[in-house]
Design a protein around this motif. Structure first.
Motif, short mmCIF file in Angstrom:
data_model
loop_
_atom_site.label_atom_id
_atom_site.label_comp_id
_atom_site.label_asym_id
_atom_site.label_seq_id
_atom_site.Cartn_x
_atom_site.Cartn_y
_atom_site.Cartn_z
N ALA A 444 0.83 -1.20 0.00
CA ALA A 444 0.00 0.00 0.00
C ALA A 444 0.87 1.26 0.00
CB ALA A 444 -0.92 -0.01 1.21
N GLU A 445 1.87 1.30 0.89
CA GLU A 445 2.69 2.50 1.01
C GLU A 445 3.52 2.74 -0.25
OE1 GLU A 445 5.71 2.62 4.05
OE2 GLU A 445 5.98 4.77 3.83
N SER A 446 4.18 1.68 -0.72
CA SER A 446 5.05 1.88 -1.89
C SER A 446 4.23 2.22 -3.13
CB SER A 446 5.94 0.66 -2.13
OG SER A 446 5.14 -0.44 -2.42
N SER A 447 3.03 1.62 -3.27
CA SER A 447 2.18 1.93 -4.43
C SER A 447 1.73 3.38 -4.38
CB SER A 447 0.94 1.03 -4.46
OG SER A 447 1.31 -0.30 -4.49
N LEU A 448 1.30 3.82 -3.21
CA LEU A 448 0.81 5.20 -3.08
C LEU A 448 1.93 6.19 -3.38
CD1 LEU A 448 -1.45 7.17 -2.27
CD2 LEU A 448 -0.68 6.97 0.09
N ARG A 449 3.12 5.91 -2.83
CA ARG A 449 4.23 6.86 -3.03
C ARG A 449 4.71 6.85 -4.48
NH1 ARG A 449 7.95 6.14 2.25
NH2 ARG A 449 9.12 7.85 1.30
N THR A 450 4.69 5.65 -5.11
CA THR A 450 5.08 5.59 -6.52
C THR A 450 4.08 6.37 -7.36
OG1 THR A 450 5.90 3.38 -6.09
CG2 THR A 450 5.69 3.98 -8.39
N ALA A 451 2.78 6.17 -7.04
CA ALA A 451 1.74 6.86 -7.81
C ALA A 451 1.87 8.38 -7.65
CB ALA A 451 0.37 6.39 -7.34
N LEU A 452 2.12 8.81 -6.43
CA LEU A 452 2.24 10.25 -6.18
C LEU A 452 3.51 10.83 -6.84
CD1 LEU A 452 1.04 10.49 -2.47
CD2 LEU A 452 -0.11 11.41 -4.47
N MET A 453 4.54 9.99 -6.87
CA MET A 453 5.79 10.43 -7.51
C MET A 453 5.54 10.66 -9.01
SD MET A 453 9.41 8.52 -7.06
CE MET A 453 9.19 8.02 -5.40
N ALA A 454 4.78 9.70 -9.62
CA ALA A 454 4.52 9.80 -11.06
C ALA A 454 3.60 10.98 -11.38
CB ALA A 454 3.89 8.50 -11.54
N SER A 455 2.72 11.34 -10.43
CA SER A 455 1.76 12.41 -10.72
C SER A 455 2.18 13.74 -10.10
CB SER A 455 0.39 12.02 -10.17
OG SER A 455 0.44 11.97 -8.77
N ALA A 456 3.43 13.80 -9.66
CA ALA A 456 3.97 15.02 -9.01
C ALA A 456 3.12 15.46 -7.82
CB ALA A 456 4.11 16.14 -10.03
N GLY A 457 2.64 14.47 -7.07
CA GLY A 457 1.90 14.78 -5.84
C GLY A 457 0.42 15.01 -6.04
N SER A 458 -0.07 14.87 -7.28
CA SER A 458 -1.48 15.15 -7.53
C SER A 458 -2.33 13.88 -7.39
CB SER A 458 -1.63 15.72 -8.94
OG SER A 458 -2.99 15.73 -9.31
N LEU A 459 -3.56 14.04 -6.85
CA LEU A 459 -4.48 12.90 -6.72
C LEU A 459 -5.40 12.79 -7.94
CD1 LEU A 459 -5.56 13.22 -2.97
CD2 LEU A 459 -4.19 11.39 -3.94
N THR A 460 -5.29 13.75 -8.87
CA THR A 460 -6.20 13.78 -10.03
C THR A 460 -6.15 12.49 -10.86
OG1 THR A 460 -5.55 16.09 -10.07
CG2 THR A 460 -7.06 15.36 -11.80
N PRO A 461 -4.96 11.90 -11.12
CA PRO A 461 -4.94 10.68 -11.96
C PRO A 461 -5.82 9.56 -11.40
CG PRO A 461 -2.73 11.50 -11.64
CD PRO A 461 -3.60 12.31 -10.77
N LEU A 462 -6.06 9.58 -10.10
CA LEU A 462 -6.91 8.54 -9.49
C LEU A 462 -8.32 8.58 -10.10
CD1 LEU A 462 -7.32 6.41 -7.21
CD2 LEU A 462 -7.89 8.27 -5.69
N LEU A 463 -8.76 9.79 -10.45
CA LEU A 463 -10.12 9.94 -11.02
C LEU A 463 -10.24 9.30 -12.40
CD1 LEU A 463 -10.71 13.66 -9.97
CD2 LEU A 463 -11.56 11.62 -8.82
N HIS A 464 -9.10 9.07 -13.04
CA HIS A 464 -9.14 8.45 -14.37
C HIS A 464 -8.88 6.96 -14.31
CE1 HIS A 464 -9.30 12.49 -15.92
NE2 HIS A 464 -8.22 12.81 -15.23
N ARG A 465 -8.88 6.39 -13.12
CA ARG A 465 -8.63 4.94 -12.97
C ARG A 465 -9.90 4.28 -12.42
NH1 ARG A 465 -3.40 4.20 -15.09
NH2 ARG A 465 -3.61 2.09 -14.25
N PRO A 466 -10.79 3.80 -13.30
CA PRO A 466 -12.09 3.28 -12.84
C PRO A 466 -11.97 2.10 -11.87
CG PRO A 466 -11.78 2.87 -15.20
CD PRO A 466 -10.68 3.77 -14.77
N VAL A 467 -10.99 1.23 -12.09
CA VAL A 467 -10.86 0.05 -11.21
C VAL A 467 -10.48 0.51 -9.79
CG1 VAL A 467 -9.60 -2.10 -10.81
CG2 VAL A 467 -10.28 -1.48 -13.12
N ALA A 468 -9.52 1.46 -9.73
CA ALA A 468 -9.10 1.97 -8.42
C ALA A 468 -10.28 2.64 -7.71
CB ALA A 468 -7.94 2.96 -8.59
N ILE A 469 -11.05 3.42 -8.48
CA ILE A 469 -12.23 4.10 -7.91
C ILE A 469 -13.22 3.05 -7.40
CG2 ILE A 469 -14.24 5.55 -8.47
CD1 ILE A 469 -12.23 7.46 -9.07
N ALA A 470 -13.42 1.99 -8.21
CA ALA A 470 -14.37 0.94 -7.80
C ALA A 470 -13.94 0.31 -6.48
CB ALA A 470 -14.46 -0.12 -8.89
#
Lengths: 492, 162
Positions: A444-470
């Motif tokens: 959980a921690e490494s995935s979240l930090r990798t995701a935030l690293m890729a999005s420069a700290g933004s949570l917006t990309p999460l809104l474009h991931r339907p499986v994650a939202i589900a």
């Protein structure tokens, strides 16, 4: 298919087959002894598998898993004490039937139901796993993070009567996984000056403490109670044609319920058994007879708890998410052998996946024949006093804890987590979320930090991931449901 | 009722202990370096989890304290108290024996080939009645399992036992 066939042929060779026999035998014994559990046995065995080949260790551990869930039937029927939590509903009809002089029939029904449940769920394990694994390879860090959060929320909300206690347990598991070197920054955290904690807490001492020591302490606190075992004859251990005809629908329905509930992260055989028993009772023409010793109750409970094994193994082999507490320990065993559970295991080590699937099938057959032939003798083991058995188990734990990294410090870690686990049981805080939190925290921690690293700290990309939202929506719904259920229970 | 009250007091102490642990975790993360590549860094997750644990503990502590108050009121309303349960604190005894064995493994004054069977014998005897039959069984099990497991772990599994 050829991979599975190779694994089946491999398990049929002398050493793996012997390990399968030993695993099922020990599993049945542990399952049959109240107070012991499959989780305890598997946690205790992991240090020994450290010295074994990867596939052989999986053969042994999966066989133990199958045996332990099945063995609970014996003490549930003959002692009215479920050897494992998943046999809790078997006591409702198994014990009354045994008391009325039909102990062998009660055991026979349970053994056959366990076998059928295991077999049906195996088909789902075999046919669903590759599909889910392909789906799992498309997961990015957002999906991995939200899946881990969902698994934690599910187990926290379903494993205890109190949602807050479940969440507290899961959070404690996450906290315990944090000491050591932070993989992202390389800095040391939460070691409190202990150089032994630089690599974090080893999985095995934590598991041994939380599962084995805490259970041993619990049993030790009530040693000396009288144990009475009903004798079972060996007649009528096999189901008649009439039984098969009468129970066919019940078996299929309970298998499907068990497989589905097992598949849900964190929900194990005990919930499967309760749901299946309730459904069988509600759909029966004679619901008033449930609890008086009728075959339908035994069949519903035992089919479902064994079916939950195959169901729980599906998320383990495909997504690296534990379907139950025992599966969380199996993930620990895979990690100990440097195998990363998850969809990529299908690509990197397909022989491990095939071994797990093949062992689930063979162990089910071994369990059926072993239990049919030896159930009377195994039942007698239930009467060995805890005061003799627990010290031997404690010693195995202590030596097993040292064996992983050859460090006596781990003995202290085991003792400390044993006390934590005992305190948790004493205050009715479930252990399952703790272990799953401990295992999933890093993902959980490494995935979240990798995701935030890729999005420069933004949570917006999460809104474009339907499986994650589900996954996150399921998490919220589950928590809301648990809160409402808790309030309704408090009002009642 | 007294036993229930004692259990609730222990539970309250457990939650207070957890809150203290959370405080220690938060304090220990103060000096951790911030990450330049993502906003969380090494300290955010430990701090966040500690806050969650402290919040859950505070909630459960509140529930437990309410239960304690009710139990105290009920106990004062019915002054006849239960006789304390006769117990030899077997868990405490077991913990002391395990800690002594762990200490002997950490600071090996006596070789573990002696301490291991001895540990098993003392633990069995601490948990069972002191009859001649039990002493014989304990001695037999201690020799077979104590020495056997020691041999297995030291010589076959290459565990570094003193």
């Amino acid at each position: 298919m050829s991979g599975l066939l190779d694994s089946l042929l491999y398990i049929a060779t002398p050493l793996p087959f012997l390990l399968c026999l030993i695993g099922v035998f020990l599993g049945i014994i542990v399952g049959a002894i109240p107070g012991f559990s499959g989780a305890m046995l598997i946690a205790l065995t992991i240090p020994l598998t450290f010295f074994m080949a990867d596939v052989n260790s999986m053969v042994l551990l999966i066989s133990m898993y199958v045996g332990s869930v099945s063995g609970g039937l014996i003490s549930a029927t003959l002692l009215r004490m479920p050897g494992t939590p998943s046999s809790i509903m078997t006591t409702m009809d198994g014990y009354p039937m045994a008391q009325s002089g039909h102990a062998a029939r009660a055991l026979g029904l349970g053994i056959t139901a366990s076998f059928v449940g295991g077999l049906v769920s195996w088909f789902f394990l075999y046919f669903l796993s590759p599909v889910l694994a392909i789906w799992g390879t498309k997961f990015g860090p957002w999906e991995s993070f939200s899946m881990a959060v969902m698994a934690l929320a599910l187990i926290a909300s379903l494993s205890s009567a109190s949602l807050v206690k479940g969440l507290l347990s899961a959070s404690l598991g996450v906290l315990v996984s944090l000491p050591g070197i932070d993989s992202s920054s390389g800095s040391l955290r939460l070691t409190f000056g202990f150089s032994e904690l630089n690599g974090g807490f080893d999985l095995v001492p934590v598991l041994l403490g939380i599962f084995v020591f805490s259970q041993a302490f619990k049993d030790i606190s009530k040693v000396g109670g009288p144990i009475q075992v009903i004798e079972a004859d060996s007649k009528s251990i096999f189901m008649t044609l009439r039984d098969w005809k009468n129970q066919a629908v019940n078996m299929i329905r309970s298998s499907l319920i068990g497989t589905w509930i097992g598949f849900l992260p964190g929900v194990g055989g005990s919930v499967a058994s309760i749901v299946s028993y309730t459904v069988a009772k509600n759909s029966s023409k004679t619901p008033e007879k449930f609890g008086t010793g009728i075959p339908d109750g035994i069949v519903a409970s035992e089919t479902a708890n064994n079916a939950s094994i195959g169901g729980a193994l599906i998320p383990l082999v495909t997504l690296g998410i534990p379907g139950s507490t025992v599966d969380a320990i199996l993930i620990g065993a895979l990690l100990l052998h440097n195998l990363q559970p998850g969809p990529m295991l299908y690509v990197t080590n397909p022989e491990i996946i095939n071994t797990i699937i093949a062992t689930a099938l063979i162990a089910n057959f071994v369990m059926f024949f072993m239990m049919s032939g030896m159930v009377r003798r195994i039942a007698r083991l239930s009467s060995i006093p805890s005061s003799f058995m627990m010290p031997v188990i404690i010693l195995c734990c202590l030596l097993g804890a040292i064996s992983i990294s050859n460090s006596v410090f781990d003995v202290w870690v085991t003792l400390a987590f044993g006390l934590v686990g005992y305190a948790m049981s004493y205050f009715k805080i479930p252990h399952g979320p703790f272990v799953i939190g401990f295992i999933l925290a890093e993902l959980a921690e490494s995935s979240l930090r990798t995701a935030l690293m890729a999005s420069a700290g933004s949570l917006t990309p999460l809104l474009h991931r339907p499986v994650a939202i589900a996954f996150l929506v399921v998490t919220v719904l589950m928590l809301v449901y648990s809160i409402r259920k808790g309030r309704a229970a408090a009002k009642a | 009722m007294q036993q229930e009250l004692r259990k609730n007091i222990l539970e309250a102490a457990f939650y207070v202990g957890l809150m203290a642990l959370c405080l220690a975790v938060i304090v220990s993360t103060v000096g951790l370096p911030e990450s330049l590549r993502e906003p969380l860094g090494s300290s955010a997750v430990p701090r966040g989890i500690s806050v969650l644990i402290a919040a859950f503990s505070a909630f459960l502590l509140g529930q437990t304290l309410r239960r304690i108050r009710k139990l105290r009121q009920a106990a004062s309303a019915s002054p006849e108290s239960e006789a304390p349960a006769a117990s030899g604190h077997p868990v405490l005894k077991t913990c002391v024996i395990i800690a002594a064995y762990a200490a002997l493994l950490t600071w090996p004054v006596i070789p573990s080939v002696i301490t291991t069977p001895l540990f098993l014998f003392i633990l069995i005897m601490a948990l069972s009645e002191r009859t001649t039959k039990n002493i014989c069984w304990a001695a037999g099990l201690a020799i077979v399992f104590g020495a056997g497991l020691h041999y297995l772990f030291k010589h076959y599994l290459f565990v570094n036992l003193p």
